[in-house]
Design a protein around this motif. Structure first.
Motif, PDB file in Angstrom:
ATOM      1  N   GLU A   1     -19.055  -1.845  -0.879  1.00 40.96           N
ATOM      2  CA  GLU A   1     -18.987  -2.416   0.079  1.00 40.96           C
ATOM      3  C   GLU A   1     -18.015  -4.107  -0.304  1.00 40.96           C
ATOM      4  O   GLU A   1     -17.402  -5.166   0.235  1.00 40.96           O
TER       5      GLU A   1
ATOM      6  N   ARG B   1     -14.653  -4.073  -0.778  1.00 45.58           N
ATOM      7  CA  ARG B   1     -13.963  -4.205  -0.473  1.00 45.58           C
ATOM      8  C   ARG B   1     -13.783  -5.722   0.566  1.00 45.58           C
ATOM      9  O   ARG B   1     -12.667  -6.134   0.464  1.00 45.58           O
TER      10      ARG B   1
ATOM     11  N   GLN C   1      -9.177  -0.645  -0.115  1.00 44.46           N
ATOM     12  CA  GLN C   1      -8.677   0.226   1.865  1.00 44.46           C
ATOM     13  C   GLN C   1      -7.315   0.984   1.189  1.00 44.46           C
ATOM     14  O   GLN C   1      -6.892   2.288   1.699  1.00 44.46           O
TER      15      GLN C   1
ATOM     16  N   ILE D   1      -8.716   3.965  -0.513  1.00 45.85           N
ATOM     17  CA  ILE D   1      -9.292   5.402   0.491  1.00 45.85           C
ATOM     18  C   ILE D   1      -8.185   5.976   1.749  1.00 45.85           C
ATOM     19  O   ILE D   1      -8.186   7.101   1.705  1.00 45.85           O
ATOM     20  N   ASN D   2      -7.366   4.900   1.793  1.00 40.74           N
ATOM     21  CA  ASN D   2      -5.919   5.792   2.412  1.00 40.74           C
ATOM     22  C   ASN D   2      -5.273   6.605   1.473  1.00 40.74           C
ATOM     23  O   ASN D   2      -4.292   7.676   1.357  1.00 40.74           O
TER      24      ASN D   2
ATOM     25  N   GLU E   1       0.941  -0.982   0.228  1.00 36.53           N
ATOM     26  CA  GLU E   1      -0.182  -0.010   0.051  1.00 36.53           C
ATOM     27  C   GLU E   1       1.041   0.885   0.412  1.00 36.53           C
ATOM     28  O   GLU E   1       0.563   2.256  -0.620  1.00 36.53           O
TER      29      GLU E   1
END
Length: 849
Positions: free
Chosen positions: A508, A511, A280, A283-284, A232
């Motif tokens: 969702e 994810r 994720q 999002i980060n 990431e």
């Protein structure tokens, strides 16, 4: 200069940034205005302490502040790419496309008009050369993204208004910088004057070259980031490098617009990133960019404001009058565009209407900031520009920027309120009241249950329940008073809510890795189109968008053409596999929407709307199932493989959840958890590989499913499979039209077709055929055949059909049954082509399809 002192100054600036935001909230002023004022005070204070004889103790600090490396290139190459890139990451491009005409008019035409207006007004009011006046016009014509975006987001402006303003501020920098470069060449001493024809010839390169470079660099970056799916921090690091390499590459390698390149790169990542990166990680990444843009936007204002006292040191009374001329000319140019050109374009139906309150807000919201100061600073840094021109450029650009920030920026919130743009529409206001009433009812039920579970003191519970009950009664009464929402509006709101929940459900599932990353982009795009359709056209537009989501697109039809004419099957195999997976993903998501309708929709909008949405949902599920069944018939076994893959991916998700729960509960340690997750990650990577689809092998299996060909052996089936051509039809596609020449017979592999002739309608489904009667009767078609669902048709030409008819008793029986069903007269058929079909069994009738 001492590095310790520089570090101290920069760290102190971050303290100022941290303190300015709560101060702006307390004073109810835009954050950027507070930063600009603080920067001016710091810069002015540094000049004062450096020149005063009161004390020398603060001279090192003042020198460090004034000695900061603030150059025009710092603004353009360090801060501007950050702000542009972050703004595009949070932009809803599909919504912005709706207003692309007013955005481009404000971003390009308004810049040119403002440049000419300011330039000629200054030329009339001053002794400056026209080229220098036009240079000033180009500098002050661009609105600043860091000023505009932050202010409009902080005052809760309407979303459409904010989108238009943000779109203008992101794109007009390119036009302003291009004009700046043109007129800068005219004012520099010792340099050959550029020609207007050369400047116009470079404009396509600026725009087109920037767009191409931005797209290419972004696609390469996304490919690398997707390859680093397990790392990431590596993905975020690549995203940080992306806007800078894009900007520098465009500006320095091909002379294109770095602004356009960064905007296109950001939009490309915005559109494809959620589907290619782990949820994720995306999002980060967004959170990191929000922080970087916050710092960049704050620093660019503080550092630019530090320059203002120096740029205004030599101001004269005549300069103040010229600043007034610039203000009047710039506002006048904006008035002409907003209240002259835009209404004209709307009248000509070229542009969507922009309401008058919106245009007033756009007029007053054209703030200037660091970009204007950076361009002015570039002029003052040049040794080839005459000193008087440098002085006037710095003063006029700075004075105009201060006016927009201090006067327009501080009053913009009041203007928005005066125009009534900070209030909800009547529909949204009524909806919000009903939402509050429903939410409070749910809260009361949950609080009662919690109080009972935790055995709280009855007196306290009764006291709080009484106060809460009063609030609930008031909310219910208010909701009843506002229950006069029109049915059409309520349907639109319900559809928007349903489509929004569908998009959230997709995210969702992505994810959870139930929906693969490669399909996330396509499925999310479909959900976005549903939201836009519901907003713009209500129920009918929503249905059209839902129908398009399962329709065969142009790219698919092109792949079919390549396969049938050139025997190039790779694109068709890939797109068919994508369609398989997309339909399975849609079916998965649609199954989850019923509970949302029964819960939220029914409680907020009532039973009538809930029933309507249930009918619409059942229709969508049926359409998806029909399309999926068509693919299953064509490629038996492949859908089962994808469903097995879905089950395995779901099992992996549940397994990961269990491992995480055991680690959080202390059952396993970090070392065991890491080992388990490494094994699970490897198995999950294997499941990302989609089964291969063999198109050529599946054709015979599809033909074998037809009862019409039951009496053919394997060799005959293979020959027939090679003879068939495949045609894909969307709902409402006309397959054959009236009075056309009959040359082909169509066999329905999946879907449904409607025949219409002389006011009569027949509906045909899977396994049936049409077109054969007109061929046998040797006359033009009297019926129109139209698909009523996404359909897959196998097509046979006349010659092959006649040969097949003479060999297949099952086909002849089907022709007899079809003729009887449609009432074809016995004498209408050619008995020599149907030797085994008794003509007396064929009654009379009007149809010849």
């Amino acid at each position: 200069m001492d590095i310790v002192l520089i570090t101290t100054v920069i760290a102190s600036l971050f303290i100022v940034i941290g303190a300015s935001e709560p101060l702006a909230a307390r004073l109810r002023l835009p954050y950027t205005v507070i930063l600009a004022v603080v920067g001016i005070l710091i810069g002015g204070g540094a000049l004062f302490f450096l020149r005063t004889e009161l004390t020398d103790a603060l001279n090192p600090v003042a020198e460090a502040i004034l000695g900061l490396p603030i150059r025009s290139n710092v603004f353009l190459y360090v801060f501007l790419p950050t702000l542009l890139f972050q703004a595009t990451l949070g932009m809803n491009l599909r919504r912005m496309i709706d207003d692309w005409v007013p955005i481009l008019v404000l971003a390009i035409v308004a810049v040119v008009v403002a440049t000419l207006s300011v330039g000629y007004a200054l030329s009339w009011a001053s002794m400056l050369p026209l080229a220098a006046c036009l240079l000033i016009g180009a500098i002050v014509s661009t609105t600043d993204p860091s000023a505009v975006v932050s202010i409009f987001r902080s005052i809760s402006a309407p979303r459409r208004l904010a989108r238009i303003i943000e779109g203008e501020s992101l794109l007009n920098d390119a036009a302003a910088i291009a004009l700046f470069g043109l007129f800068m060449g005219f004012v520099m001493v010792g340099m050959p004057d550029p020609t207007l024809s050369d400047a116009l010839a470079r404009f396509p390169l600026l725009i087109g070259g920037g767009a191409i470079i931005g797209w290419l660099v972004a696609r390469c970056a996304i490919w690398v980031m997707a390859a680093f799916a397990r790392y990431e921090l590596a993905q975020i690091s690549i995203s940080v490098a992306l806007p800078y390499l894009t900007y520098i590459g465009a500006e320095q390698s091909v002379g294109a617009s770095g602004v356009i390149a960064v905007v296109v790169a950001g939009l490309t990542l915005n559109l494809t990133g959620p589907g290619r990166l782990p949820p994720q990680a995306w999002i980060n990444l967004r959170e990191v960019w929000d922080l970087l843009a916050h710092w960049a936007g704050a620093l660019i204002f503080i550092l630019a404001a530090l320059l203002i006292p120096r740029l205004l040191q030599e101001v004269r009374l005549g300069d103040v009058l010229l600043i007034g001329v610039v203000i009047l000319a710039a506002i006048g140019a904006r008035l002409v565009i907003l209240f002259g050109l835009l209404p004209l374009l709307t009248l000509l139906r070229i542009s969507p209407a922009v309401e008058r309150p919106y245009r007033v807000a756009i007029l007053w919201g054209g703030l200037r900031g660091a970009v204007t100061l950076a361009l002015a600073l570039a002029v003052t840094e040049s040794f080839l520009v005459p000193s008087e021109v440098k002085r006037v450029v710095g003063i006029l650009a700075t004075g105009f920027t201060l006016f927009t920030l201090i006067v327009q920026g501080t009053t913009l919130r009041s203007v928005i309120g005066w125009l009534g743009l900070d209030r909800l529409s009547p529909i949204d206001d009524a909806l919000s009241r009903q939402v509050v009433a429903v939410a409070l009812q749910t809260v009361r039920e949950d609080v009662e249950r919690i109080a009972e579970n935790y055995d709280l003191t009855h007196e306290i519970v009764r006291s709080e329940a009484k106060q809460f009950g009063e609030r609930l009664d008031e909310a219910v009464k208010t909701a009843e008073d506002s229950a006069d929402i029109l049915h059409h509006d309520r349907v639109t709101l319900g559809l928007i809510s349903l489509a929004g929940f569908e998009r959230d459900t997709i995210l969702e599932r992505v994810r959870e890795r139930t929906i693969s990353a490669r399909m996330a982009e396509q499925v999310l795009s479909g959900a976005d189109r549903l939201i836009e359709a519901a907003r713009t056209g209500g129920h009918s537009s929503y249905q059209r968008a839902a129908r398009r989501s399962v329709a065969y697109g142009r790219a698919f039809r092109s792949a079919v053409m390549l396969h049938s004419r050139l025997s190039i099957s790779t694109p068709l195999a890939r797109m068919t596999a994508d369609r398989f997976e997309q339909l399975l993903s849609q079916r998965l998501v649609l199954r989850d929407l019923g509970a949302f309708i029964n819960g939220r929709i029914r409680r907020i909008h009532g039973r009538q709307l809930a029933d309507l949405l249930h009918e619409l949902l059942f229709w969508r599920i049926e359409v998806v199932e029909t399309a999926l069944e068509g693919l299953r018939l064509q490629y038996p076994g492949y859908a089962e493989e994808l469903e097995r893959r879905f089950i395995r991916r779901t099992a992996l998700r549940i397994e990961e959840r269990e491992y995480t729960a055991m680690r959080d509960d202390g059952v396993i340690g970090a070392e065991v958890y890491t080992t388990l997750m490494q094994d699970l990650t490897a198995r999950r990577a294997a499941e990302e590989e989609r089964p291969r689809l063999d198109i050529a092998f599946q054709r015979v299996d599809l033909v074998r499913q037809f009862p019409l060909f039951a009496d053919l052996d394997d060799a005959g089936l293979k020959r027939l499979g090679r003879a068939f051509k495949t045609r894909y039809a969307n709902a409402d596609d006309v397959i054959i039209s009236k009075e056309s020449v009959a040359k082909r017979v169509f066999f329905i592999a999946s879907g449904a077709v409607e025949l219409e002739s002389a006011g009569q309608i027949w509906r045909l489904g899977r396994g049936e055929m049409f077109g054969q009667m007109a061929i046998l009767m040797k006359r033009g078609l009297r019926a129109e055949a139209r698909a009523i669902a996404p359909s897959t048709l196998l097509v046979l030409d006349e010659e092959r059909f006649r040969r097949l008819l003479s060999r297949s008793a099952a086909l002849r029986s089907a022709v007899r049954a079809s003729a009887e069903k449609r009432g074809i007269a016995p004498e209408s058929l050619l008995s020599d082509m149907l030797p085994d079909l008794p003509s007396e069994s064929l009654p009379d009738g009007p149809d010849s399809t």
